[in-house]
Motif scaffolding. Structure first.
Motif, PDB file in Angstrom:
ATOM      1  N   VAL A  72      45.217   0.821  86.893  1.00 43.28           N
ATOM      2  CA  VAL A  72      46.616   1.060  87.285  1.00 43.28           C
ATOM      3  C   VAL A  72      46.904   0.385  88.621  1.00 43.28           C
ATOM      4  O   VAL A  72      47.960  -0.230  88.801  1.00 43.28           O
ATOM      5  CB  VAL A  72      46.921   2.572  87.340  1.00 43.28           C
ATOM      6  N   GLY A  73      45.969   0.467  89.551  1.00 40.30           N
ATOM      7  CA  GLY A  73      46.147  -0.205  90.837  1.00 40.30           C
ATOM      8  C   GLY A  73      46.261  -1.710  90.690  1.00 40.30           C
ATOM      9  O   GLY A  73      47.009  -2.365  91.412  1.00 40.30           O
ATOM     10  N   TRP A  74      45.516  -2.271  89.746  1.00 41.41           N
ATOM     11  CA  TRP A  74      45.597  -3.708  89.504  1.00 41.41           C
ATOM     12  C   TRP A  74      46.919  -4.078  88.840  1.00 41.41           C
ATOM     13  O   TRP A  74      47.507  -5.119  89.145  1.00 41.41           O
ATOM     14  CB  TRP A  74      44.444  -4.170  88.610  1.00 41.41           C
ATOM     15  N   ALA A  75      47.411  -3.227  87.948  1.00 37.20           N
ATOM     16  CA  ALA A  75      48.612  -3.552  87.184  1.00 37.20           C
ATOM     17  C   ALA A  75      49.891  -3.442  88.016  1.00 37.20           C
ATOM     18  O   ALA A  75      50.892  -4.082  87.688  1.00 37.20           O
ATOM     19  CB  ALA A  75      48.719  -2.638  85.965  1.00 37.20           C
ATOM     20  N   LEU A  76      49.872  -2.626  89.062  1.00 40.60           N
ATOM     21  CA  LEU A  76      51.082  -2.469  89.866  1.00 40.60           C
ATOM     22  C   LEU A  76      51.344  -3.730  90.695  1.00 40.60           C
ATOM     23  O   LEU A  76      50.396  -4.404  91.123  1.00 40.60           O
ATOM     24  CB  LEU A  76      50.937  -1.256  90.787  1.00 40.60           C
ATOM     25  N   PRO A  77      52.603  -4.032  90.939  1.00 45.50           N
ATOM     26  CA  PRO A  77      52.903  -5.231  91.735  1.00 45.50           C
ATOM     27  C   PRO A  77      52.548  -5.030  93.203  1.00 45.50           C
ATOM     28  O   PRO A  77      52.500  -3.905  93.701  1.00 45.50           O
ATOM     29  CB  PRO A  77      54.411  -5.393  91.546  1.00 45.50           C
ATOM     30  N   GLY A  78      52.284  -6.112  93.858  1.00 46.89           N
ATOM     31  CA  GLY A  78      51.984  -6.073  95.280  1.00 46.89           C
ATOM     32  C   GLY A  78      50.493  -6.117  95.538  1.00 46.89           C
ATOM     33  O   GLY A  78      49.683  -6.146  94.618  1.00 46.89           O
ATOM     34  N   TRP A  99      46.693  -4.936  96.604  1.00 49.58           N
ATOM     35  CA  TRP A  99      45.942  -3.748  96.215  1.00 49.58           C
ATOM     36  C   TRP A  99      45.922  -2.700  97.328  1.00 49.58           C
ATOM     37  O   TRP A  99      45.784  -1.516  97.063  1.00 49.58           O
ATOM     38  CB  TRP A  99      44.515  -4.115  95.813  1.00 49.58           C
ATOM     39  N   THR A 102      48.263   0.183  96.886  1.00 50.31           N
ATOM     40  CA  THR A 102      47.974   1.182  95.864  1.00 50.31           C
ATOM     41  C   THR A 102      46.771   2.053  96.223  1.00 50.31           C
ATOM     42  O   THR A 102      46.409   2.937  95.449  1.00 50.31           O
ATOM     43  CB  THR A 102      47.706   0.499  94.515  1.00 50.31           C
ATOM     44  N   PRO A 126      47.894   6.022  96.990  1.00 53.49           N
ATOM     45  CA  PRO A 126      48.291   6.710  95.752  1.00 53.49           C
ATOM     46  C   PRO A 126      47.139   6.811  94.744  1.00 53.49           C
ATOM     47  O   PRO A 126      47.020   7.814  94.035  1.00 53.49           O
ATOM     48  CB  PRO A 126      49.422   5.844  95.193  1.00 53.49           C
ATOM     49  N   GLY A 127      46.286   5.804  94.703  1.00 54.27           N
ATOM     50  CA  GLY A 127      45.143   5.856  93.804  1.00 54.27           C
ATOM     51  C   GLY A 127      44.166   6.948  94.186  1.00 54.27           C
ATOM     52  O   GLY A 127      43.641   7.662  93.320  1.00 54.27           O
TER      53      GLY A 127
END
Length: 88
Positions: free
Chosen positions: A24-30, A32, A35, A38-39
């Motif tokens: 999920v952290g990889w898939a979110l924009p921006g 790392w 993220t 939140p991760g």
């Protein structure tokens, strides 16, 4: 059976939660770094959820197979993303 389900939830659930948070952290924009917090916040509830879900399986072996297989698949996907250069 109870101890095998518990160990599957704790060990395989931990790895599965790490894989889910990583993907999920990889898939979110921006970057790392955005993220990371939140991760970390979502990791513990995911781990506890997977640990609890281990007791829904009819046997400890099934819990290990499903949770362990999902964890290996998720961590393998992260490894492929890193090896291909899509993730650093």
């Amino acid at each position: 059976m109870m101890w095998s389900c518990a160990s599957a939830g704790l060990v395989a659930g931990f790895l599965l939660a790490a894989a889910v948070v990583g993907l999920v952290g990889w898939a979110l924009p921006g970057p790392w770094q955005a993220t990371l917090v939140p991760g970390l916040v979502m990791f513990f509830p995911l781990w506890i959820g997977f640990a609890g879900a281990a007791f829904a399986f009819s046997s400890g072996r099934r819990a290990w197979l499903w949770l362990g297989g999902a964890a290996l698949t998720g961590l393998g996907a992260l490894w492929v993303l890193q090896a291909s250069g899509w993730m650093q």
